[in-house]
Design a protein around this motif. Sequence first.
Motif, mmCIF file in Angstrom:
data_model
loop_
_atom_site.group_PDB
_atom_site.id
_atom_site.type_symbol
_atom_site.label_atom_id
_atom_site.label_comp_id
_atom_site.label_asym_id
_atom_site.label_seq_id
_atom_site.Cartn_x
_atom_site.Cartn_y
_atom_site.Cartn_z
ATOM 1 N N ILE A 15 3.556 9.623 -9.219
ATOM 2 C CA ILE A 15 4.514 9.546 -10.322
ATOM 3 C C ILE A 15 3.788 9.190 -11.615
ATOM 4 O O ILE A 15 4.051 9.773 -12.672
ATOM 5 C CB ILE A 15 5.627 8.533 -9.998
ATOM 6 C CG1 ILE A 15 6.469 9.047 -8.833
ATOM 7 C CG2 ILE A 15 6.508 8.269 -11.208
ATOM 8 C CD1 ILE A 15 7.464 8.050 -8.292
ATOM 9 N N LEU A 16 2.877 8.234 -11.534
ATOM 10 C CA LEU A 16 2.085 7.847 -12.694
ATOM 11 C C LEU A 16 1.268 9.023 -13.217
ATOM 12 O O LEU A 16 1.237 9.279 -14.422
ATOM 13 C CB LEU A 16 1.168 6.678 -12.344
ATOM 14 C CG LEU A 16 0.198 6.250 -13.431
ATOM 15 C CD1 LEU A 16 0.959 5.637 -14.601
ATOM 16 C CD2 LEU A 16 -0.814 5.269 -12.891
ATOM 17 N N GLN B 137 3.496 11.495 -15.031
ATOM 18 C CA GLN B 137 3.864 11.008 -16.361
ATOM 19 C C GLN B 137 2.697 11.116 -17.344
ATOM 20 O O GLN B 137 2.895 11.453 -18.515
ATOM 21 C CB GLN B 137 4.352 9.561 -16.283
ATOM 22 C CG GLN B 137 5.689 9.401 -15.602
ATOM 23 C CD GLN B 137 6.806 10.058 -16.380
ATOM 24 O OE1 GLN B 137 6.822 10.086 -17.599
ATOM 25 N NE2 GLN B 137 7.766 10.605 -15.660
ATOM 26 N N LYS C 183 0.831 -1.213 0.000
ATOM 27 C CA LYS C 183 0.000 0.000 0.000
ATOM 28 C C LYS C 183 0.865 1.262 0.000
ATOM 29 O O LYS C 183 0.568 2.237 -0.684
ATOM 30 C CB LYS C 183 -0.920 -0.024 1.219
ATOM 31 C CG LYS C 183 -1.950 1.052 1.236
ATOM 32 C CD LYS C 183 -2.886 0.883 2.426
ATOM 33 C CE LYS C 183 -3.899 2.000 2.441
ATOM 34 N NZ LYS C 183 -4.796 1.909 3.605
ATOM 35 N N ILE D 164 3.915 1.539 -1.232
ATOM 36 C CA ILE D 164 4.549 1.654 -2.549
ATOM 37 C C ILE D 164 3.563 2.213 -3.566
ATOM 38 O O ILE D 164 3.908 3.091 -4.360
ATOM 39 C CB ILE D 164 5.117 0.289 -3.001
ATOM 40 C CG1 ILE D 164 6.312 -0.085 -2.122
ATOM 41 C CG2 ILE D 164 5.522 0.321 -4.468
ATOM 42 C CD1 ILE D 164 6.803 -1.497 -2.311
ATOM 43 N N VAL D 165 2.333 1.730 -3.517
ATOM 44 C CA VAL D 165 1.314 2.234 -4.443
ATOM 45 C C VAL D 165 1.026 3.714 -4.172
ATOM 46 O O VAL D 165 0.848 4.498 -5.102
ATOM 47 C CB VAL D 165 0.025 1.378 -4.349
ATOM 48 C CG1 VAL D 165 -1.129 2.029 -5.089
ATOM 49 C CG2 VAL D 165 0.286 -0.006 -4.905
ATOM 50 N N SER D 166 1.017 4.096 -2.891
ATOM 51 C CA SER D 166 0.766 5.509 -2.579
ATOM 52 C C SER D 166 1.874 6.417 -3.113
ATOM 53 O O SER D 166 1.644 7.585 -3.385
ATOM 54 C CB SER D 166 0.581 5.703 -1.071
ATOM 55 O OG SER D 166 1.797 5.550 -0.388
ATOM 56 N N PHE D 167 3.086 5.876 -3.271
ATOM 57 C CA PHE D 167 4.157 6.650 -3.895
ATOM 58 C C PHE D 167 4.088 6.591 -5.415
ATOM 59 O O PHE D 167 4.453 7.540 -6.101
ATOM 60 C CB PHE D 167 5.535 6.137 -3.454
ATOM 61 C CG PHE D 167 5.994 6.681 -2.147
ATOM 62 C CD1 PHE D 167 6.060 8.035 -1.911
ATOM 63 C CD2 PHE D 167 6.378 5.826 -1.138
ATOM 64 C CE1 PHE D 167 6.486 8.535 -0.705
ATOM 65 C CE2 PHE D 167 6.809 6.317 0.076
ATOM 66 C CZ PHE D 167 6.862 7.676 0.295
ATOM 67 N N ALA D 168 3.643 5.458 -5.948
ATOM 68 C CA ALA D 168 3.641 5.278 -7.395
ATOM 69 C C ALA D 168 2.541 6.082 -8.084
ATOM 70 O O ALA D 168 2.732 6.524 -9.218
ATOM 71 C CB ALA D 168 3.492 3.794 -7.734
ATOM 72 N N ILE D 169 1.413 6.271 -7.438
ATOM 73 C CA ILE D 169 0.296 6.976 -8.077
ATOM 74 C C ILE D 169 0.653 8.405 -8.469
ATOM 75 O O ILE D 169 0.388 8.800 -9.606
ATOM 76 C CB ILE D 169 -0.964 6.896 -7.193
ATOM 77 C CG1 ILE D 169 -1.504 5.463 -7.224
ATOM 78 C CG2 ILE D 169 -2.031 7.876 -7.648
ATOM 79 C CD1 ILE D 169 -2.652 5.208 -6.292
ATOM 80 N N ASN E 169 14.000 12.166 -5.616
ATOM 81 C CA ASN E 169 14.099 10.860 -4.969
ATOM 82 C C ASN E 169 15.334 10.767 -4.078
ATOM 83 O O ASN E 169 15.290 10.169 -3.003
ATOM 84 C CB ASN E 169 14.123 9.742 -6.009
ATOM 85 C CG ASN E 169 12.782 9.508 -6.631
ATOM 86 O OD1 ASN E 169 11.755 9.811 -6.039
ATOM 87 N ND2 ASN E 169 12.776 8.966 -7.837
#
Length: 99
Positions: A20-21, A24, A11, A13-18, A69
């Motif tokens: 960034i996505l 992009q 969870k 990791i997903v909260s960091f990835a969203i 980062n």
Amino acid sequence: MKDLTKGNPGKAIVSFAIPILLGQLFQLFFNMADTRIVGMYLGDHSLAAIGATATIIDLLSGFVMGAANGFAVISARFFGAGDEKNLRKTFAAILVFGT
């Protein structure tokens, strides 16, 4: 501040990835709109200029994201250690570098 050292790592990791996505995707939509508008109104040479500079913009965006980062790693280290003094110094350095 949210403590990401506890709980479900997936969870976190997903909260960091969203974000960034989303960043992009916004960059992609900007490039698509830019290409469409320039291609319709300014011609082939202008469109070629956009194609030639897209790599440079991607490089600069990548550099900024990499620097962010890197600062996040340093900040996380001090935050995890509970070292508020060095965390404040790191935050000040981030502001100076960002400016």
